[in-house]
Design an enzyme around this catalytic site. Structure first.
Site, PDB file in Angstrom:
ATOM      1  N   ASP A 168       0.859  -1.183   0.000  1.00  0.00           N
ATOM      2  CA  ASP A 168       0.000   0.000   0.000  1.00  0.00           C
ATOM      3  C   ASP A 168       0.895   1.232   0.000  1.00  0.00           C
ATOM      4  O   ASP A 168       2.090   1.138   0.313  1.00  0.00           O
ATOM      5  CB  ASP A 168      -0.926  -0.001   1.218  1.00  0.00           C
ATOM      6  CG  ASP A 168      -2.220   0.786   0.996  1.00  0.00           C
ATOM      7  OD1 ASP A 168      -2.359   1.441  -0.059  1.00  0.00           O
ATOM      8  OD2 ASP A 168      -3.088   0.739   1.882  1.00  0.00           O
ATOM      9  N   ASP A 169       0.308   2.361  -0.354  1.00  0.00           N
ATOM     10  CA  ASP A 169       1.085   3.592  -0.368  1.00  0.00           C
ATOM     11  C   ASP A 169       1.379   4.083   1.038  1.00  0.00           C
ATOM     12  O   ASP A 169       2.455   4.569   1.321  1.00  0.00           O
ATOM     13  CB  ASP A 169       0.383   4.683  -1.192  1.00  0.00           C
ATOM     14  CG  ASP A 169      -1.043   4.981  -0.745  1.00  0.00           C
ATOM     15  OD1 ASP A 169      -1.584   4.270   0.137  1.00  0.00           O
ATOM     16  OD2 ASP A 169      -1.644   5.919  -1.304  1.00  0.00           O
TER      17      ASP A 169
ATOM     18  N   ASP B 196      -2.013   4.571   7.769  1.00  0.00           N
ATOM     19  CA  ASP B 196      -2.371   5.755   8.561  1.00  0.00           C
ATOM     20  C   ASP B 196      -2.769   5.304   9.964  1.00  0.00           C
ATOM     21  O   ASP B 196      -1.923   5.187  10.841  1.00  0.00           O
ATOM     22  CB  ASP B 196      -3.504   6.505   7.849  1.00  0.00           C
ATOM     23  CG  ASP B 196      -3.785   7.876   8.438  1.00  0.00           C
ATOM     24  OD1 ASP B 196      -3.607   8.063   9.662  1.00  0.00           O
ATOM     25  OD2 ASP B 196      -4.191   8.776   7.689  1.00  0.00           O
TER      26      ASP B 196
END
Length: 168
Positions: A102-103, A106
């Protein structure tokens, strides 16, 4: 839906920087593999997964599609598409030898959902925030929880005022 708070800090990332960071992630992952397949968490994980898969020579790329927010609103997580049975089999059922990309991690909510699907997979993100960092195995850059990362696919060229004029 919960309205998204304006971030305290902005971290714009160019295409060049993102590509360099994805290649750096690949270098770290090269010591960890081999991986039988890459699973991209969409949509943010599509670009880094393609770069990582290329660098590591992995030909099987799957997606897990999860909706959690748009650029203005955060909502409950919704799995739109799961991981294919063939990919799960390549990972021995639990995800062993699978690489999830994933980028960004969070809060870790999305990573928790995917990890429940394939608990033994190796999770890698380009960027990590403190709340989500314990859920990933490999990442490149940590940013503070109050930072909003502007990815290159979300940006357009525009004038940016100097910091002294109140720019974030």
């Amino acid at each position: 839906m919960i309205a998204h708070k304006t971030p305290d800090k902005a971290f714009p990332v160019s295409w060049d920087q993102f590509h360099r960071d994805c290649r750096a992630l690949s270098w770290r992952l090269n010591e960890t593999g081999p991986f039988h397949a890459v699973v991209a968490i969409t949509r943010g994980g599509l670009v880094p997964a393609a770069i990582v898969a290329r660098e590591l020579g992995v030909r099987v790329i799957d997606t897990v599609c999860i909706a959690s927010y748009d650029h203005l609103h955060k909502s409950e997580l919704k799995v739109l598409k799961g991981i294919s049975d063939m990919t799960v089999k390549l990972g021995g059922g639990s995800g062993r030898n699978l690489l999830v990309v994933d980028d960004l991690v969070d809060t870790g909510a999305t990573a928790r959902v995917v990890r429940s699907m394939i608990p033994d997979a190796h999770f890698a993100t380009v960027y990590a925030k403190p709340l989500g960092k314990p859920l990933v195995d490999t990442f490149i850059t940590e940013v503070s929880q109050d930072t909003w990362i502007y990815f290159p696919w979300d940006l357009d060229l525009a004038f940016a005022p100097p910091l002294r004029d109140g720019a974030a």
